[in-house]
Design an enzyme around this catalytic site. Structure first.
Site, PDB file in Angstrom:
ATOM      1  N   LYS A  74    -113.397 -12.700  91.694  1.00 27.83           N
ATOM      2  CA  LYS A  74    -112.869 -12.698  93.044  1.00 27.83           C
ATOM      3  C   LYS A  74    -112.911 -13.687  93.765  1.00 27.83           C
ATOM      4  CE  LYS A  74    -112.869  -8.846  96.638  1.00 27.83           C
ATOM      5  NZ  LYS A  74    -113.880  -7.397  97.076  1.00 27.83           N
ATOM      6  N   SER A 149    -110.967  -3.759  98.154  1.00 31.76           N
ATOM      7  CA  SER A 149    -110.539  -5.047  98.380  1.00 31.76           C
ATOM      8  C   SER A 149    -110.596  -5.902  97.092  1.00 31.76           C
ATOM      9  CB  SER A 149    -111.258  -5.652  99.605  1.00 31.76           C
ATOM     10  OG  SER A 149    -112.544  -5.929  98.835  1.00 31.76           O
ATOM     11  N   SER A 173    -114.978  -1.357  97.503  1.00 35.77           N
ATOM     12  CA  SER A 173    -114.195  -2.381  96.861  1.00 35.77           C
ATOM     13  C   SER A 173    -113.913  -2.790  95.360  1.00 35.77           C
ATOM     14  CB  SER A 173    -114.171  -3.776  97.501  1.00 35.77           C
ATOM     15  OG  SER A 173    -113.696  -3.555  98.751  1.00 35.77           O
TER      16      SER A 173
HETATM   17  N1  GLN Z   1    -112.614  -0.870 102.499  1.00 34.41           N
HETATM   18  C1  GLN Z   1    -113.850  -1.264 102.836  1.00 34.41           C
HETATM   19  C2  GLN Z   1    -113.890  -2.067 103.967  1.00 34.41           C
HETATM   20  O1  GLN Z   1    -112.763  -2.330 104.331  1.00 34.41           O
HETATM   21  C3  GLN Z   1    -114.526  -1.568 101.848  1.00 34.41           C
HETATM   22  C4  GLN Z   1    -114.602  -3.087 101.605  1.00 34.41           C
HETATM   23  C5  GLN Z   1    -115.406  -3.526 100.472  1.00 34.41           C
HETATM   24  O2  GLN Z   1    -116.044  -2.869  99.660  1.00 34.41           O
HETATM   25  N2  GLN Z   1    -115.552  -5.001 100.354  1.00 34.41           N
HETATM   26  O3  GLN Z   1    -114.970  -2.480 104.477  1.00 34.41           O
END
Ligand code: GLN
Length: 456
Positions: A74, A149, A173
């Protein structure tokens, strides 16, 4: 062929590491333009590394536990000589100057890093639509979001562009895009994996973990990345053998003696078509020998406000180093709407903090949630339910921030409580994948992988 079998065939020279890399390069060349899962690649370096591994094997030399397997990382995890942008214009010129601990460990086991996966900008999102490098398509449900994400990671695994992808999970994410793309994803216990080299979204919630197409891939990666890191003070000293755990899953009733809980409060916030698939998985778990019980969770409504408040404040603090002096542009000047919203909100909340108005309250709420999760897990081995309460929307559909946040209601719980949680494909609704989430007590990561193997 599962990934352990592939590893063995590389070690026995039936398949060369180079062939493995070249097969993936072919798929990447065919599909990446469309899917946009990789935003930086180094094919030549990957081939050279594969040749080196093949030579070692041919000479009878010892090779590592991931010899010849191909990884995507990532874009918020440092890998030397790749662009580590966190999918933000802020960092478009930043070239990783060192390897994160997880990357060091993967390289030490002869894993091959082929490239960097697309993501929501700074990991702040659930759809992979906010990347500076463009949206990611869902290979399992084309035309829909892959989730986020770590959407590029899930899409890369789902489209067979690599063996394993390493993502980060702050509020879902890893699990959310795994669910939407029909792959497996694992967020370990907070502290099980070193975060050294990860660009923080919210450091008290962030955790690195793997995504793969089979349980073997998850287990192999976890064996490599889980463990104490003297350079990262929140890591735990865990010594788990995930591969052995799945090899021990045998017979008709491998889960006998395990108590698995479902929770109607999770069901209540989930769409019916998803719930019926989850019910089928629960029936399977029972067939596999698990005793099914029901637990309650009274704080579902508290989870998103608590999570986002903490996230805004910690993210605001983490972004103060992107002031334009070292890494290019000042973040506020070039970032997207969601990142800007979090910075502004985080700044506002921090300014109010002298009166303990918001952040302190959020930490109190977090304690309540954690205690409730612990009492839910008291006397049970696992809690299962949906990973995401809704199906992924179509690319191009505009969602309000609150609608976007609603995707996370069932995944943020594990981050707030620091517990391990995974997602495994459970079925589909008209071709759109649905994941089953499996959660356990802190440091009970092995129980999750066991149930995943039994289900697979
Ligand atoms: N969707 C969640 C956020 O926007 C989780 C994001 C993540 O786990 N990096 O914070």
């Amino acid at each position: 062929m599962n990934i352990l079998e592939k590893l063995n065939s590389i070690k026995s020279q039936e398949l060369t590491a180079k062939e493995n890399v070249e097969n993936y390069i072919k798929v990447i060349e065919e599909k990446n333009e469309e899917i946009n899962a990789f935003i930086d690649l180094n094919k030549e370096q990957a081939i050279a590394k594969a040749e080196e591994i093949d030579n070692k094997i041919a000479n009878g030399e010892e090779v590592g536990n991931l010899a010849g397997l191909v990884f995507g990382i990532k874009a918020n995890i440092n890998v030397e000589d790749f662009t580590i942008s966190a999918a933000s214009k802020t960092l478009e010129d930043y070239i990783g100057s060192y390897d994160a601990t997880v990357v060091k460990r993967i390289k030490a086991e002869d894993g091959i890093i082929i490239g960097i996966n697309n993501m929501d900008e700074f990991a702040a999102g659930s759809s992979c639509e906010t990347s500076y490098y463009g949206k990611v398509d869902n290979p399992a449900a084309p035309g829909r979001i892959p989730g986020g994400s770590s959407g590029g990671s899930a899409a890369a695994v789902s489209a067979s562009m690599c063996d394993i992808a390493i993502g980060s999970d702050t509020g879902g994410s890893i699990r959310n895009p795994s669910s939407h793309c029909g792959v497996l994803g694992f967020k370990p216990t907070y502290g099980a994996v070193s975060r050294q080299g990860l660009l923080d979204l919210s450091m008290s919630l962030d955790q690195i973990g793997p995504m793969a197409r089979d349980v073997e891939g998850i287990a192999l990666a976890l064996n490599t990345i889980v463990g104490n890191d003297p350079t990262e003070c929140t890591t735990l000293d865990l010594d788990f053998d995930f591969v052995k755990e799945i090899e021990d899953v045998k017979g008709d009733k491998p889960l006998s003696g395990m108590k698995v809980a479902t929770c109607k409060d999770f069901k209540a916030v989930t769409d019916d078509n998803i719930n019926s698939i989850i019910d089928e998985s629960v029936a399977k778990l029972e067939e596999l020998g698990a005793e099914i019980v029901e637990v309650e969770f009274k704080y579902v409504d508290l989870c998103l406000p608590t999570y986002y408040l903490i996230n805004y404040v910690e993210f605001f603090s983490a972004t103060r180093k992107f002031d334009g002096r070292k890494y290019g542009s000042r973040i506020e000047e070039v970032c997207g709407d969601e990142v800007l919203r979090r910075i502004k909100m985080g700044s506002y909340i921090s300014q109010q903090e002298f009166s303990g108005k918001y952040y302190k309250r959020a930490l109190q709420a977090r304690t309540l949630i954690r205690n409730e999760v612990n009492s839910m897990l008291d006397g049970v081995d696992l809690i299962v339910g949906p990973t995401v309460p809704k199906l992924p929307h179509k690319l191009g559909e505009e969602l309000e921030p609150m609608e976007m946040y609603a995707y996370d209601v069932l995944t943020v719980i594990a981050n707030l409580a620091g517990i391990p949680a995974a997602s495994i494909p459970a079925g589909d609704v008209e071709g759109i994948p649905v994941g089953l989430q499996i959660q356990a007590k802190p440091e009970d990561d092995l129980k999750i992988i066991k149930a995943m193997k039994a289900l697979e």
